[in-house]
Scaffold this motif. Structure first.
Motif, mmCIF file in Angstrom:
data_model
loop_
_atom_site.group_PDB
_atom_site.id
_atom_site.type_symbol
_atom_site.label_atom_id
_atom_site.label_comp_id
_atom_site.label_asym_id
_atom_site.label_seq_id
_atom_site.Cartn_x
_atom_site.Cartn_y
_atom_site.Cartn_z
ATOM 1 N N ALA A 11 29.034 10.105 105.412
ATOM 2 C CA ALA A 11 27.990 9.656 104.295
ATOM 3 C C ALA A 11 27.040 8.180 104.970
ATOM 4 O O ALA A 11 27.809 7.600 105.663
ATOM 5 N N ASP A 12 25.942 8.094 104.363
ATOM 6 C CA ASP A 12 25.232 6.754 104.403
ATOM 7 C C ASP A 12 25.117 6.281 103.335
ATOM 8 O O ASP A 12 24.758 7.321 102.249
ATOM 9 N N VAL A 13 25.311 5.155 103.111
ATOM 10 C CA VAL A 13 25.502 4.336 101.724
ATOM 11 C C VAL A 13 24.451 3.245 102.031
ATOM 12 O O VAL A 13 24.633 2.427 102.835
ATOM 13 N N ILE A 14 23.603 2.902 101.073
ATOM 14 C CA ILE A 14 22.744 2.038 100.543
ATOM 15 C C ILE A 14 23.263 1.086 99.744
ATOM 16 O O ILE A 14 23.578 1.552 98.598
ATOM 17 N N TYR A 15 23.314 -0.224 100.161
ATOM 18 C CA TYR A 15 24.269 -1.212 98.957
ATOM 19 C C TYR A 15 23.227 -2.407 99.132
ATOM 20 O O TYR A 15 22.614 -2.695 99.915
ATOM 21 N N TRP A 16 23.690 -3.271 97.934
ATOM 22 C CA TRP A 16 23.310 -4.551 97.674
ATOM 23 C C TRP A 16 24.191 -5.571 98.009
ATOM 24 O O TRP A 16 25.418 -5.477 97.596
ATOM 25 N N ASP A 17 24.115 -6.299 98.871
ATOM 26 C CA ASP A 17 25.070 -7.493 99.264
ATOM 27 C C ASP A 17 25.146 -8.554 98.214
ATOM 28 O O ASP A 17 24.187 -9.059 97.745
ATOM 29 N N THR A 18 26.247 -8.679 97.611
ATOM 30 C CA THR A 18 26.589 -9.544 96.594
ATOM 31 C C THR A 18 27.115 -10.617 96.978
ATOM 32 O O THR A 18 27.443 -11.873 96.159
ATOM 33 N N GLY A 19 27.456 -10.980 98.093
ATOM 34 C CA GLY A 19 28.257 -12.056 98.909
ATOM 35 C C GLY A 19 29.464 -11.953 98.941
ATOM 36 O O GLY A 19 30.387 -11.142 98.490
ATOM 37 N N ASN A 20 29.991 -12.638 99.823
ATOM 38 C CA ASN A 20 31.572 -12.588 100.252
ATOM 39 C C ASN A 20 32.122 -11.294 100.398
ATOM 40 O O ASN A 20 33.481 -10.883 100.115
ATOM 41 N N SER A 21 31.614 -10.557 101.298
ATOM 42 C CA SER A 21 31.707 -9.275 101.825
ATOM 43 C C SER A 21 31.598 -8.270 100.472
ATOM 44 O O SER A 21 32.024 -6.921 100.951
ATOM 45 N N TRP A 22 31.332 -8.573 99.201
ATOM 46 C CA TRP A 22 31.376 -7.261 98.398
ATOM 47 C C TRP A 22 29.726 -6.976 98.221
ATOM 48 O O TRP A 22 28.929 -7.749 98.702
ATOM 49 N N CYS A 23 29.835 -5.708 97.784
ATOM 50 C CA CYS A 23 28.337 -5.261 97.443
ATOM 51 C C CYS A 23 28.322 -3.957 96.403
ATOM 52 O O CYS A 23 29.527 -3.646 96.123
ATOM 53 N N ASP A 24 27.195 -3.891 95.999
ATOM 54 C CA ASP A 24 27.101 -2.845 94.828
ATOM 55 C C ASP A 24 26.338 -1.664 95.559
ATOM 56 O O ASP A 24 25.371 -1.772 96.177
ATOM 57 N N ILE A 25 26.684 -0.443 95.320
ATOM 58 C CA ILE A 25 26.239 0.780 95.817
ATOM 59 C C ILE A 25 25.078 1.124 95.105
ATOM 60 O O ILE A 25 24.879 0.996 93.772
ATOM 61 N N LEU A 26 23.859 1.354 96.066
ATOM 62 C CA LEU A 26 22.791 1.900 95.207
ATOM 63 C C LEU A 26 22.305 3.485 95.366
ATOM 64 O O LEU A 26 21.847 3.903 94.687
#
Length: 86
Positions: free
Chosen positions: A36-51
């Motif tokens: 899959a391809d996943v677009i995500y929002w970088d929330t910092g410190n290598s963490w992300c929220d999936i969009l």
């Protein structure tokens, strides 16, 4: 729904650098994986929220159920989770 970029790479089998997606916002990235391809929002410190998730597998409905189950049960410190999925 937060997850680390490393765990995301493992779940979608991404082996390349992530790319910026400026049309989604200044902190938006895309991870291009085999499944899959996943677009995500970088929330910092290598963490992300999936969009957004774009599956590339044949049985995409089943795969999406599996993927979101894994994302919702993800625990960075859970060695058993890493052993099962890595």
């Amino acid at each position: 729904m937060g997850i680390t970029a490393e765990a995301l790479d493992m779940l979608i089998r991404c082996h390349t650098y992530h790319e910026r997606v400026p049309e989604w916002g200044e902190r938006a990235w895309i991870a291009r994986g085999e499944d899959a391809d996943v677009i995500y929002w970088d929330t910092g410190n290598s963490w992300c929220d999936i969009l957004h998730v774009i599956p590339k597998v044949d049985n995409s409905d089943q795969w999406l159920k599996w993927f979101f189950q894994e994302v919702t049960t993800f625990d960075e410190g859970d060695d058993e989770w890493w052993e099962k999925n890595w």
